[in-house]
Write a protein that holds these residues in place. Structure first.
Motif, PDB file in Angstrom:
ATOM      1  N   GLU A 114       0.831  -1.201   0.000  1.00  0.00           N
ATOM      2  CA  GLU A 114       0.000   0.000   0.000  1.00  0.00           C
ATOM      3  C   GLU A 114       0.872   1.261   0.000  1.00  0.00           C
ATOM      4  O   GLU A 114       0.526   2.272  -0.594  1.00  0.00           O
ATOM      5  N   THR A 161      -6.893   2.087  -3.281  1.00  0.00           N
ATOM      6  CA  THR A 161      -6.354   1.064  -2.394  1.00  0.00           C
ATOM      7  C   THR A 161      -7.302  -0.106  -2.189  1.00  0.00           C
ATOM      8  O   THR A 161      -6.881  -1.242  -2.046  1.00  0.00           O
ATOM      9  N   SER A 219     -11.145   1.187   4.600  1.00  0.00           N
ATOM     10  CA  SER A 219     -11.084   2.651   4.585  1.00  0.00           C
ATOM     11  C   SER A 219     -11.063   3.190   6.007  1.00  0.00           C
ATOM     12  O   SER A 219     -10.269   4.053   6.346  1.00  0.00           O
ATOM     13  N   ASN A 222      -7.773   2.682   7.657  1.00  0.00           N
ATOM     14  CA  ASN A 222      -6.594   3.113   6.914  1.00  0.00           C
ATOM     15  C   ASN A 222      -5.840   4.198   7.674  1.00  0.00           C
ATOM     16  O   ASN A 222      -6.427   5.061   8.294  1.00  0.00           O
TER      17      ASN A 222
END
Lengths: 285, 282
Positions: A114, A161, A219, A222
């Motif tokens: 990532e 992502t 999300s 994250n």
């Protein structure tokens, strides 16, 4: 033989219990206890709800909490909208070799860390970056444009992502839809839109639900993308947890934040499962 | 909207164009990272200053290449060590879990199964802090009771390994269970009839059958560990794995060195992915 089976059972059960007990259940209980105490003086603690009171009354904390939730829902929605046509194309329009190649192409970016993906977006979007230079070259801008460090850049990163985790379950469920069912829909006088609404989307629902759950979780949890691509105003809840733990060393408040994040994600996942009448086993397993 | 249903030409064109754009969007960041690894400049951005291999093989400042940059090499070593431990541990526990859920009926099986899935829906950062909190509770407790300071329970590699193991095991369990469910148990019974003990039957019949899934899980676990950021961030001590080391550098400002590292990472993980695909096909 029975005694034998008993020993085998215990031997197989032990690693599972140790793993879940020592690394999942007890640590979370410990974190809950930590969040429910207050530091009176050095080494002296008292049980209290002060951490949660602080978290729920301080405007900055509360605002960040809701912002993170809303932005994650938004990112999930955008990911679904972008991914659905592509997944449909791979599952139903492309055939044979092309289908396999496209599916593999979807997977490749996610074999990469990532961090690398985020770094790529930084190179693209920053003031001296590719997009800015391109805009100047085309003539749409007469000076370097900073596109990093705002909510839009963060959203682009978040969607990018988690794209894979939406595309794969969608392709899998859409592939199982028989072409003849779609044809029947047209034969019965449906048009593209009504076939989509009455046949394709209901059939794809399991994929949509599991994709949305995973993307939402990713999300919400994250840290990299909001930190690297978001601006000063796009504080993310995970950043506040990190700050309390590592920067401020206020573990009690950090633990309370951690619990709030956990509850938020559980409630939303549970809600999505309830709405669609599915269980966690079906969706994840 | 399937090939057998006639659609207008313009619709097909627009749809095809959209899919093409999507794949461009996917490829763009990675391509840019890869290309700028060869930029002969201090910054991974335009203007393009010419082609160079220095960010890989350069020995002198200011362009020290990956293969001569101690910090990065050490971080790669740390990551590889952590990933190997995590992969081995999680595949072992994943295999025992798969057998447990596949072969035995017991009370609380359903509850344990849901618990087993939970690590997937807990945010990585929360997993990290909960393990951090618990391990320091333990360490402090031991210190208060016996005045022994156990360094292993403080942030460091052991905690990083345990933290990653805690959720990667779920994935290993799911991958291996999926294959075990397809296993024909009469094969095992045949081995038992032929005089094998239960353990021998499992070792010679069931484990070879599970091998593709176990190797697949091993590689996936290795990659996930290598790339993990969130959980690691909360548990890391002084030895930083690669993702953390790169993150620290990225915050200070980036040079094409990071692009070179990233490109090597991409090549490495595609190679691993290829190995899995070939292995699965055999």
């Amino acid at each position: 033989m029975r005694a034998h089976a008993r020993i085998g059972f215990v031997l197989l059960l032990t690693p599972l219990v140790l793993w879940l007990g020592l690394l999942i259940v007890i640590p979370h209980i410990d974190m809950a206890i930590l969040s429910l105490r207050e530091r009176i003086s050095f080494g002296v603690y008292e049980p209290s709800l002060m951490q949660y009171e602080k978290a729920l009354t301080e405007p900055l904390y509360l605002r960040t909490f809701w912002r993170t939730a809303v932005m994650s829902v938004l990112a999930t929605g955008i990911t679904l909208l972008i991914a659905f046509p592509v997944a449909y194309y791979i599952a139903k329009m492309a055939k044979g070799r092309l289908q396999q190649v496209l599916f593999l192409l979807c997977l490749i970016p996610f074999y990469v860390s990532e961090l690398v993906r985020t770094f790529g977006w930084m190179i693209l979007l920053r003031e001296t970056g590719i997009v800015s230079n391109l805009l100047q070259w085309v003539g749409l801008a007469d000076q370097p444009v900073e596109m990093l460090y705002n909510d839009a850049a963060m959203m682009v990163g978040l969607v990018y992502t988690s794209m894979l985790f939406m595309v794969v379950p969608l392709v899998t469920t859409l592939e199982s839809l028989d072409d003849s069912v779609i044809e029947a829909g047209y034969d019965l006088g449906g048009n593209g839109l009504s076939v989509l609404r009455e046949i394709i989307i209901p059939h794809a629902m399991p994929g949509i639900v599991s994709g949305c759950i995973v993307v939402f979780m990713l999300s919400l949890g994250n840290y990299l993308t909001p930190t690297m691509l978001g601006g000063k105003d796009s504080l993310w809840f995970t950043e506040m947890i990190y700050n309390q733990f590592i920067v401020r060393s206020n573990w009690e408040l950090g633990a309370a934040f951690g619990f709030m994040l956990l509850v938020l994600s559980s409630v939303i996942v549970w809600g999505m499962l309830r709405l669609t009448g599915r269980t966690l086993q079906e969706t994840m397993g | 909207m399937i090939p057998t249903i006639p659609t207008s030409r313009s619709f097909r064109l627009i749809y095809g164009g959209y899919v093409l754009l999507f794949f461009l969007y996917l490829a763009l960041p990675l391509t840019v990272v890869a290309v700028f690894a060869f930029n002969d400049s201090q910054f991974p951005s335009l203007p393009w200053e010419g082609f160079t291999w220095n960010w890989f093989f350069g020995e002198d400042r200011p362009q020290v290449g990956v293969f001569h940059e101690r910090g990065i090499l050490r971080a790669v070593g740390t990551s590889a060590f952590v990933a190997t431990c995590v992969a081995a541990l999680s595949v072992s526990v994943g295999t025992t879990n798969a057998f447990l859920f596949n072969r035995y009926e017991f009370r609380l099986k359903g509850v344990l199964y849901v618990l087993m899935l939970l690590p997937l829906v807990i945010p990585g950062i929360v997993l990290g802090i909960s393990i951090l909190v618990f391990s320091s509770t333990l360490a402090n407790g031991i210190w208060d009771a016996a005045r022994i300071d156990i360094q292993a329970l403080r942030p460091g590699l052991l905690l990083v390994i345990l933290g990653q193991f805690s959720f990667i095991t779920t994935i290993a369990t799911l991958v291996i269970s999926a294959r075990l469910q397809k296993f024909d148990r009469t094969l095992e019974e045949a081995a038992l009839n032929l005089g094998a003990t239960r353990l021998v039957a499992v070792r010679t019949i069931t484990i070879p059958f599970l091998m593709p899934a176990m190797v697949g899980a091993l590689v996936v676990a290795f990659l996930m560990s290598f790339e993990n950021f969130n959980t690691t961030l909360m548990l890391v001590g002084s030895d930083a794995p690669l993702t953390i080391a790169m993150f620290d550098r990225l915050k200070e400002g980036s040079t094409p060195l990071l692009n070179a590292v990233s490109l090597l990472l991409m090549l490495g993980s595609s190679l691993l992915a290829l190995v899995v695909i070939l292995f699965q096909r055999r």
